[in-house]
Design an enzyme around this catalytic site. Structure first.
Site, PDB file in Angstrom:
ATOM      1  NE  ARG A   1       6.877  -2.941   6.638  1.00 21.47           N
ATOM      2  CZ  ARG A   1       5.602  -2.557   6.489  1.00 21.47           C
ATOM      3  NH1 ARG A   1       5.227  -1.942   5.393  1.00 21.47           N
ATOM      4  NH2 ARG A   1       4.715  -2.800   7.416  1.00 21.47           N
TER       5      ARG A   1
ATOM      6  NE  ARG B   1       1.020  -3.390  11.773  1.00 27.09           N
ATOM      7  CZ  ARG B   1       2.165  -3.621  11.129  1.00 27.09           C
ATOM      8  NH1 ARG B   1       3.051  -4.437  11.634  1.00 27.09           N
ATOM      9  NH2 ARG B   1       2.402  -3.037   9.999  1.00 27.09           N
TER      10      ARG B   1
ATOM     11  NE  ARG C   1       6.175   0.080  10.591  1.00 24.52           N
ATOM     12  CZ  ARG C   1       5.102   0.240   9.830  1.00 24.52           C
ATOM     13  NH1 ARG C   1       5.200   0.799   8.647  1.00 24.52           N
ATOM     14  NH2 ARG C   1       3.926  -0.167  10.244  1.00 24.52           N
TER      15      ARG C   1
ATOM     16  NE  ARG D   1      -5.099   0.278  10.106  1.00 26.80           N
ATOM     17  CZ  ARG D   1      -4.084   0.892   9.588  1.00 26.80           C
ATOM     18  NH1 ARG D   1      -4.250   2.023   8.989  1.00 26.80           N
ATOM     19  NH2 ARG D   1      -2.889   0.393   9.631  1.00 26.80           N
TER      20      ARG D   1
ATOM     21  CE  LYS E   1      -2.574   0.212   3.647  1.00 36.03           C
ATOM     22  NZ  LYS E   1      -2.285   1.410   4.446  1.00 36.03           N
TER      23      LYS E   1
HETATM   24  P1  ADP Z   1       0.312  -0.690   8.382  1.00 35.92           P
HETATM   25  O1  ADP Z   1      -0.643  -0.414   7.273  1.00 35.92           O
HETATM   26  O2  ADP Z   1       1.566  -1.331   7.896  1.00 35.92           O
HETATM   27  O3  ADP Z   1      -0.322  -1.371   9.550  1.00 35.92           O
HETATM   28  P2  ADP Z   1       0.209   2.096   9.239  1.00 35.92           P
HETATM   29  O4  ADP Z   1       1.373   2.996   9.194  1.00 35.92           O
HETATM   30  O5  ADP Z   1      -0.926   2.372   8.345  1.00 35.92           O
HETATM   31  O6  ADP Z   1       0.841   0.667   8.976  1.00 35.92           O
HETATM   32  O7  ADP Z   1      -0.357   2.003  10.742  1.00 35.92           O
HETATM   33  C1  ADP Z   1       0.464   1.715  11.817  1.00 35.92           C
HETATM   34  C2  ADP Z   1      -0.350   1.687  13.105  1.00 35.92           C
HETATM   35  O8  ADP Z   1      -0.946   2.969  13.344  1.00 35.92           O
HETATM   36  C3  ADP Z   1      -1.521   0.726  13.117  1.00 35.92           C
HETATM   37  O9  ADP Z   1      -1.148  -0.582  13.475  1.00 35.92           O
HETATM   38  C4  ADP Z   1      -2.447   1.368  14.160  1.00 35.92           C
HETATM   39  O10 ADP Z   1      -1.990   1.117  15.458  1.00 35.92           O
HETATM   40  C5  ADP Z   1      -2.251   2.853  13.902  1.00 35.92           C
HETATM   41  N1  ADP Z   1      -3.235   3.409  12.938  1.00 35.92           N
HETATM   42  C6  ADP Z   1      -2.988   3.839  11.674  1.00 35.92           C
HETATM   43  N2  ADP Z   1      -4.100   4.289  11.075  1.00 35.92           N
HETATM   44  C7  ADP Z   1      -5.101   4.133  11.975  1.00 35.92           C
HETATM   45  C8  ADP Z   1      -6.494   4.396  11.957  1.00 35.92           C
HETATM   46  N3  ADP Z   1      -7.114   4.888  10.871  1.00 35.92           N
HETATM   47  N4  ADP Z   1      -7.202   4.111  13.080  1.00 35.92           N
HETATM   48  C9  ADP Z   1      -6.626   3.612  14.170  1.00 35.92           C
HETATM   49  N5  ADP Z   1      -5.322   3.335  14.250  1.00 35.92           N
HETATM   50  C10 ADP Z   1      -4.555   3.586  13.172  1.00 35.92           C
END
Ligand code: ADP
Length: 191
Positions: free
Chosen positions: A127, A144, A133, A88, A13
């Site tokens: 990754r 996740r 990370r 989300r 993504k």
């Molecule tokens: P990935 O898609 O690899 O999980 P992101 O950078 O999109 O990574 O998100 C990392 C973390 O940030 C998520 O696991 C969550 O804890 C938090 N997060 C991101 N976007 C949201 C959202 N829209 N609502 C709630 N938590 C979020």
């Protein structure tokens, strides 16, 4: 254009979002990035946000909506934007719709990037080694993916019912995936 990009962690993504915002010249709104920025501050809010992120759990819906709404109020989002990692949950999708109704805006469409679970685990583990990370440990990778299946996947139905969902196969090379995305953008633009 206003586009929502949905996909499980590890589906590619990030790469596709980056190419898409360069192509459309619109701001890239990544809630993961925004939350990591909050986390890096030294405040009670930062510690609260960390407790969710470090466990691979979703941050509270209203908090995320508040951060997004604030970002949307900056003038550069008037031409459109790409939502990456947001909404989300179903509640976040409803909050976003309410926000758009109030501000007289709408979503153009939603992209879902699909990939098989074994491939996702493989890509994320790789990754984790490269980027170190904090939320890419074996345990949080599974957490996740589970969160995605239980909380994010129901969103797809919500958008499908509204005629907004477009599906992209993420199991190919990045160039082919992006070519598909561009043809969807063209189709939606002319439709
Ligand atoms: P990935 O898609 O690899 O999980 P992101 O950078 O999109 O990574 O998100 C990392 C973390 O940030 C998520 O696991 C969550 O804890 C938090 N997060 C991101 N976007 C949201 C959202 N829209 N609502 C709630 N938590 C979020």
């Amino acid at each position: 254009m206003r586009i929502v990009f949905i996909g499980p962690p590890g589906a590619g993504k990030g790469t596709q979002c980056k190419r898409l915002v360069e192509f459309l010249k619109i701001p890239h709104l990544s809630t993961g990035e925004m939350l990591r920025q909050v986390k890096n501050q030294d405040s009670a809010l930062a510690r609260w946000v960390s407790s969710y992120l470090d466990a691979g759990k979703l941050a509270p819906d209203h908090l995320v909506m508040r951060i997004v709404a604030q970002r949307l109020s900056a003038g550069d989002c008037d031409i459109g934007c790409l939502f990456d990692g947001f909404p989300r949950t179903l509640v976040q999708a409803q909050l976003l719709d309410e926000h758009f109704a109030k501000t007289n805006r709408k979503l153009d469409f939603v992209l879902e990037l699909q990939a098989a679970e074994e491939e996702l685990i493989k890509r994320m583990s790789k990754r984790a080694e490269l980027e170190k990370r904090a939320d890419d440990t074996q345990e949080t990778i599974r957490a996740r993916l589970h969160v995605y299946e239980t909380q994010t996947a129901p969103l797809l139905q919500y958008y499908r019912e509204r005629g907004l969902l477009e599906i992209v196969d993420g199991m190919r090379d990045p160039g082919s995936v992006f070519a598909d995305i561009v043809s969807i953008v063209d189709k939606r633009r002319s439709g």
